[in-house]
Structures are given as structure tokens and as C-alpha cells.
Design a protein around this motif. Structure first.
Motif, PDB file in Angstrom:
ATOM      1  N   MET A 239      -3.309  45.656  78.684  1.00 38.77           N
ATOM      2  CA  MET A 239      -2.080  45.523  78.891  1.00 38.77           C
ATOM      3  C   MET A 239      -0.809  44.884  79.185  1.00 38.77           C
ATOM      4  N   GLU A 240      -1.190  45.012  80.296  1.00 39.46           N
ATOM      5  CA  GLU A 240       0.349  44.502  81.281  1.00 39.46           C
ATOM      6  C   GLU A 240       0.472  42.883  81.014  1.00 39.46           C
ATOM      7  N   ILE A 241      -0.074  42.013  80.180  1.00 39.92           N
ATOM      8  CA  ILE A 241      -0.239  41.485  79.915  1.00 39.92           C
ATOM      9  C   ILE A 241       0.723  41.007  78.825  1.00 39.92           C
ATOM     10  N   GLU A 242       0.518  42.648  77.597  1.00 40.18           N
ATOM     11  CA  GLU A 242       1.013  42.168  76.645  1.00 40.18           C
ATOM     12  C   GLU A 242       2.638  42.464  76.340  1.00 40.18           C
ATOM     13  N   ARG A 243       2.304  43.645  77.677  1.00 42.51           N
ATOM     14  CA  ARG A 243       3.580  44.709  78.033  1.00 42.51           C
ATOM     15  C   ARG A 243       4.645  43.127  78.249  1.00 42.51           C
ATOM     16  N   GLY A 244       4.369  41.797  78.475  1.00 40.76           N
ATOM     17  CA  GLY A 244       5.286  40.985  78.943  1.00 40.76           C
ATOM     18  C   GLY A 244       5.861  40.229  77.268  1.00 40.76           C
ATOM     19  N   VAL A 245       4.489  40.603  76.540  1.00 37.10           N
ATOM     20  CA  VAL A 245       5.101  40.248  75.331  1.00 37.10           C
ATOM     21  C   VAL A 245       5.994  40.748  74.153  1.00 37.10           C
ATOM     22  N   ILE A 246       6.047  42.303  74.295  1.00 37.69           N
ATOM     23  CA  ILE A 246       6.365  43.274  74.310  1.00 37.69           C
ATOM     24  C   ILE A 246       8.098  43.091  74.277  1.00 37.69           C
ATOM     25  N   LEU A 247       8.245  42.711  75.940  1.00 36.92           N
ATOM     26  CA  LEU A 247       9.183  42.319  76.232  1.00 36.92           C
ATOM     27  C   LEU A 247      10.273  41.276  75.614  1.00 36.92           C
ATOM     28  N   GLU A 248       9.234  40.255  75.688  1.00 38.02           N
ATOM     29  CA  GLU A 248      10.248  38.928  75.103  1.00 38.02           C
ATOM     30  C   GLU A 248      10.450  39.526  73.586  1.00 38.02           C
ATOM     31  N   GLU A 249       9.496  40.214  72.327  1.00 41.44           N
ATOM     32  CA  GLU A 249       9.950  40.628  71.253  1.00 41.44           C
ATOM     33  C   GLU A 249      11.365  41.227  71.674  1.00 41.44           C
ATOM     34  N   LEU A 250      11.556  42.026  72.276  1.00 48.93           N
ATOM     35  CA  LEU A 250      12.748  42.838  72.297  1.00 48.93           C
ATOM     36  C   LEU A 250      14.334  42.410  73.299  1.00 48.93           C
ATOM     37  N   ALA A 251      13.883  41.581  73.303  1.00 52.24           N
ATOM     38  CA  ALA A 251      14.481  40.682  73.902  1.00 52.24           C
ATOM     39  C   ALA A 251      15.419  39.231  72.806  1.00 52.24           C
TER      40      ALA A 251
ATOM     41  N   VAL B 241       9.619  50.802  77.727  1.00 53.05           N
ATOM     42  CA  VAL B 241       8.421  49.719  77.257  1.00 53.05           C
ATOM     43  C   VAL B 241       7.882  49.697  79.114  1.00 53.05           C
ATOM     44  N   LEU B 242       8.985  49.287  79.859  1.00 56.69           N
ATOM     45  CA  LEU B 242       8.752  49.252  81.139  1.00 56.69           C
ATOM     46  C   LEU B 242       7.681  50.234  82.378  1.00 56.69           C
ATOM     47  N   ALA B 243       7.937  51.246  81.440  1.00 55.42           N
ATOM     48  CA  ALA B 243       7.906  53.326  82.074  1.00 55.42           C
ATOM     49  C   ALA B 243       6.580  53.331  81.240  1.00 55.42           C
ATOM     50  N   LEU B 244       5.866  52.678  80.349  1.00 54.93           N
ATOM     51  CA  LEU B 244       4.735  53.049  79.243  1.00 54.93           C
ATOM     52  C   LEU B 244       4.207  52.809  80.557  1.00 54.93           C
ATOM     53  N   ASP B 245       2.740  53.935  80.494  1.00 55.67           N
ATOM     54  CA  ASP B 245       1.341  53.782  81.510  1.00 55.67           C
ATOM     55  C   ASP B 245       0.309  53.811  80.323  1.00 55.67           C
ATOM     56  N   HIS B 246      -0.958  53.596  80.698  1.00 58.25           N
ATOM     57  CA  HIS B 246      -2.201  53.420  80.045  1.00 58.25           C
ATOM     58  C   HIS B 246      -2.304  54.152  79.488  1.00 58.25           C
ATOM     59  N   SER B 247      -2.562  56.008  79.463  1.00 56.55           N
ATOM     60  CA  SER B 247      -2.210  56.916  79.153  1.00 56.55           C
ATOM     61  C   SER B 247      -1.591  57.212  78.336  1.00 56.55           C
ATOM     62  N   HIS B 248      -0.544  56.271  77.892  1.00 55.44           N
ATOM     63  CA  HIS B 248       0.853  57.275  76.760  1.00 55.44           C
ATOM     64  C   HIS B 248      -0.028  56.693  75.630  1.00 55.44           C
ATOM     65  N   MET B 249      -0.843  55.292  75.633  1.00 61.06           N
ATOM     66  CA  MET B 249      -1.625  54.798  74.724  1.00 61.06           C
ATOM     67  C   MET B 249      -2.739  55.334  74.372  1.00 61.06           C
ATOM     68  N   LEU B 250      -3.511  55.655  75.154  1.00 66.06           N
ATOM     69  CA  LEU B 250      -4.607  56.351  75.529  1.00 66.06           C
ATOM     70  C   LEU B 250      -4.805  57.471  74.202  1.00 66.06           C
ATOM     71  N   GLU B 251      -3.804  58.495  74.706  1.00 66.78           N
ATOM     72  CA  GLU B 251      -3.075  59.434  74.147  1.00 66.78           C
ATOM     73  C   GLU B 251      -2.480  59.895  72.726  1.00 66.78           C
ATOM     74  N   HIS B 252      -1.858  58.053  72.258  1.00 67.82           N
ATOM     75  CA  HIS B 252      -1.616  58.199  71.255  1.00 67.82           C
ATOM     76  C   HIS B 252      -2.675  57.580  70.208  1.00 67.82           C
ATOM     77  N   TYR B 253      -3.853  56.763  70.526  1.00 69.10           N
ATOM     78  CA  TYR B 253      -4.830  56.617  69.869  1.00 69.10           C
ATOM     79  C   TYR B 253      -5.883  57.920  69.440  1.00 69.10           C
TER      80      TYR B 253
END
Length: 438
Positions: free
Chosen positions: A139-151, A186-198
Motif C-alpha cells: 500500500m505504501e508503494i502504491e500510495r506513491g503511484v496514486i499521488l503521481e496520478e493525482l499530480a 490520500v496521504l492521510a489514508l491508512d491501511h484500516s480505511h482500505m480494509l474497512e471499505h473492502y
């Protein structure tokens, strides 16, 4: 049977069949509440297949904005039996047409393959949906990918302006939020947010499977049920699907707003937006015609007034978004910074002129011909058809035949269009300008 419109109830477990121009459609609710919709198209060798989850960015809780889109990315990052590389290798081996999309109302995972490869694509999608690792380090690796997408989106003045106009019209409604969140969220999202949604939404009652092309409905239903059952999903007979999700209706701002966003760009984007229509509104088909006449082609009012007569912009057009809770109608152009105010004024005058003087029958006929071409040409692709099935099931609760859609479009009159233009012209308008200071 040949049909005009078919209702898709959530408590009818009998298979619903429909046919148009030799294309046979079926819809079934499987044990566990899984919905499967197909259209078998004669003469095709491929299948477009989608898995839909009936929750999107609109359904995120405060503090978890962007989690839907983040989760979509994470399903490609490995399951308990496949690595991310192996998922990519299978996708490429099957033709490289596998992808996903997050919207405000749903999340969709899809691919197009030869019919003989459909079971392999289906098994891969089941594996991703039911058994993704959702690893915190990945998730931490992918956070960088998503930030690049937003950029990348933030570098586009049109995307920035289109994103910024929504909260000016929709206020704090969840539909006004960016689908992918913001850099801050996106920077504020933690692992629990993703798991809860899933865990909240990735289950049989939310799942819709659609396929179009060379597909056998009964075979697909059997494969879906067998694969999901083998993955431990609880597929009880008689389980009804989750209700079609709806947030509170939009409460529109009573006053128009204006926003200037500085941006280091050679061009500026100017968007004039106003309240639009809800899905299912009686003027929904009329909106398509107005959109075409006002900003849909090179003979449209905006193109002729802004570009051809005055040379103030290379591109100018209108667009609209509509959801079950509300909608937005907008006029847009990309132009030099010093011309933004004039262009915004001309675009609004073009709408007001339709409201006061109406449109010609020739314009109505042209709008219909454009709609007919768009709809018929698109319907000749199985990707369009599987998307049409999914959105009908998740959002509308009914499916309209191509012929009925054309009949409704043909019935639109100049008076209908003028009346709608009058309503839009009387509504509060907001303006966003993004670019260099003029």
C-alpha cells in the motif's frame, strides 16, 4: 422477446430474457444475491467481461476519501496465490485488455478476451476480488503511484477547473468530491480505511457480473457460482442483492460563485456550471439534444460563436453529469488568459439565446442524427454493451432498448429544448477559471 424497457427487480429470482436485433440478453440473480447479465452477439469471437461493485467514491465515509480508488489499485497488487507480476503476465498473455475504473457510483474491473479465454479471465477476476493480499507495505508503494496520478491531473487546467466547479454547485455533497481523493486525503489514508471499505462492499450481494459478445449465459452463471463458492463466499439461495445505493439529494447553492485558480499554463480553462438534472428526470433525453446543439460538434452554438466567429478558443463545448441524487450542466473552453472573461460571457449568452429565441428544427434533426450515430455505433461494440448492462443494473434498475432510446430522442421538440434552456438559464451559475492571470 423484443422489448422497449425491462425492469430489473431485486426480489425476482427468475431469469429475465430480452432480445433486440438478434442480440439475446439475460439477467439472473444467483445464490448469494450475485447478479449476472449477458448479451450474446451473433458473429463475434470475443467477450467483454466486467465485475462491478455497487459502491464508489460517493459512498466513502469522512476521513476515508480516496479509499475506493486506492482499493481498486490494490486489487492488482497480488493475491494469496499470485504476485502482482503474475497478474500482469496473465493479463498480457490474454491480450492485455484488462483494467479497472472507479466512479462515484461504482467500481468496475474488466477485460476483453477471445471467448475461449473467458474462463481464465473470469478466474483471475474472482481471485483478485476474493483473495487479494491488500498488503500494508505494498500500500505504501502504491500510495506513491496514486499521488503521481493525482499530480498528472493537477497539471491539466481543464481537469482542475472541472473538479473545482462541482463543489461550487453541489456544495458539500459527497458527489462533489474528487473520485480519487486529493493529495491530502490520500496521504492521510491508512491501511484500516482500505480494509474497512473492502470488507463492507466486496461481497456477493454487491457483485454484478456483466458480459457481452460470444458468451453463453448459463455457462457463465455456473462458472461464477462455482468459482465464488470455492473461494468461501457464502452463497445462500434466496439471498437478495443489496439495495441500489442512493445518498441524500443534492441541495444546490442558491447563489452562483466564482473561483480563480492560478496555474502555470500557456492556456486557461474556463468552466461555467449550473444545477443539472437527476437520472430519470423527464427532461433527461432533452438534455442530450440541448448539449449537442449548444456544444456538441463543429456546427454547435459554442463552437461557432467562440471559435469560428471570434477566434477566441481552439476547443469549446458543453457537458453534463447526472446521478440519481442530482446533476450538473456546464459550458467550457480553453483559451488565452486575457480572453477568459469574454469567453465565459459568450458561452452564457449562447445558452440565454436558446432560452429566449429557441432552436431550429434543423438543429433538432442534427442533434438526433448525432445521438443516433453515437448510440448505434457504440452498440456495435461488446465493451459498450457490457457497460450498459452494468450501469442499468447498479444505477437505474431498468434497461432500455436501443430502439426505444432512439424513439425517445426522436420525440424531442424545439419547444422541449427551449423550455429546458430557460430553466437552466434561470438557475444560479458558477464560474471557475484555471490558468495564468489575465
Amino acid at each position: 422477446m423484443t422489448y422497449s424497457q425491462i425492469s430489473l427487480p431485486l426480489d425476482d429470482f427468475s431469469t429475465i430474457s430480452f432480445e433486440e436485433d438478434g442480440i439475446v440478453g439475460n439477467r439472473s440473480i444467483l445464490p448469494g444475491g450475485i447478479r449476472v447479465l449477458t448479451e450474446k452477439i451473433p458473429g463475434q469471437r470475443s467477450v467483454s467481461l466486467s465485475f462491478w461493485i455497487g459502491a464508489g467514491s460517493r459512498d466513502e465515509l469522512g476521513g476515508a476519501e480516496g479509499s475506493t480508488h486506492f482499493l481498486e489499485h490494490m486489487l492488482f497488487k497480488g493475491t494469496n496465490t499470485r504476485s502482482s507480476l503474475e497478474i500482469s503476465q496473465i493479463s498480457d498473455f490474454l491480450g492485455g485488455a484488462m483494467n479497472a475504473a472507479t466512479a462515484r457510483q461504482y467500481t468496475c474491473y474488466y477485460g476483453r478476451v477471445f471467448a475461449s479465454d473467458m474462463p481464465q479471465l473470469l478466474e483471475l477476476l474472482v481471485d483478485m476480488v476474493t483473495d487479494s493480499k491488500l498488503d500494508s507495505q505494498q500500500m505504501e508503494i502504491e500510495r506513491g503511484v496514486i499521488l503521481e496520478e493525482l499530480a498528472a491531473s493537477a497539471d491539466d487546467v481543464s481537469e482542475v477547473a472541472e473538479t473545482a466547479i462541482l463543489p461550487l454547485i453541489l456544495g458539500e455533497h459527497p458527489l462533489a468530491r474528487p473520485v480519487g481523493g486529493t493529495r491530502k486525503t490520500v496521504l492521510a489514508l491508512d491501511h484500516s480505511h482500505m480494509l474497512e471499505h473492502y470488507h463492507e462492499y466486496y461481497n456477493s450481494r454487491e457483485l454484478v457480473v456483466t458480459a457481452a459478445g460470444d458468451v453463453d449465459h448459463s455457462e457463465l452463471c455456473s462458472l461464477v457460482q462455482s468459482l465464488l463458492s470455492s473461494r468461501g463466499w457464502d452463497l445462500c439461495a434466496g439471498t437478495t442483492p443489496s439495495s441500489r445505493r442512493r445518498a441524500t439529494d443534492v441541495s444546490y447553492s442558491t447563489q452562483g460563485n466564482e473561483l480563480y485558480i492560478p496555474h502555470p499554463s500557456n492556456q486557461s480553462a474556463v468552466v461555467v456550471g449550473m444545477p443539472g438534472l437527476q437520472i430519470g428526470h423527464r427532461d433527461e433525453i432533452t438534455m442530450l439534444a440541448l448539449d449537442s446543439i449548444l456544444g456538441g460538434g463543429t456546427s454547435s452554438r459554442l463552437f461557432q460563436e467562440v471559435r469560428e466567429k471570434r477566434g477566441l478558443a481552439y476547443s469549446t463545448y458543453s457537458w453534463f453529469l447526472n446521478w440519481v441524487e442530482g446533476g450538473v450542466f456546464a459550458l467550457e473552453a480553453a483559451c488565452a488568459a486575457e480572453n477568459t472573461r469574454e469567453v465565459a460571457s459568450i458561452m452564457q449568452e449562447s445558452l440565454e439565446k436558446i432560452a429566449t429565441d429557441g432552436v431550429t428544427q434543423q438543429e433538432v434533426d442534427t442533434a438526433y442524427n448525432q445521438r443516433r450515430a453515437q448510440l448505434v455505433f457504440s452498440s456495435e461494440t461488446n465493451g459498450f454493451r457490457k457497460n450498459r448492462l452494468g450501469q442499468a443494473e447498479i444505477i437505474r434498475g431498468n434497461i432500455c432498448s436501443i430502439e426505444e432510446a432512439l424513439r425517445l430522442s426522436r420525440a424531442v421538440t424545439p419547444e422541449n429544448i427551449q423550455t429546458l434552456a430557460m430553466k437552466l438559464a434561470e438557475s444560479p451559475r458558477s464560474v471557475v477559471i484555471c490558468g495564468a492571470e489575465g
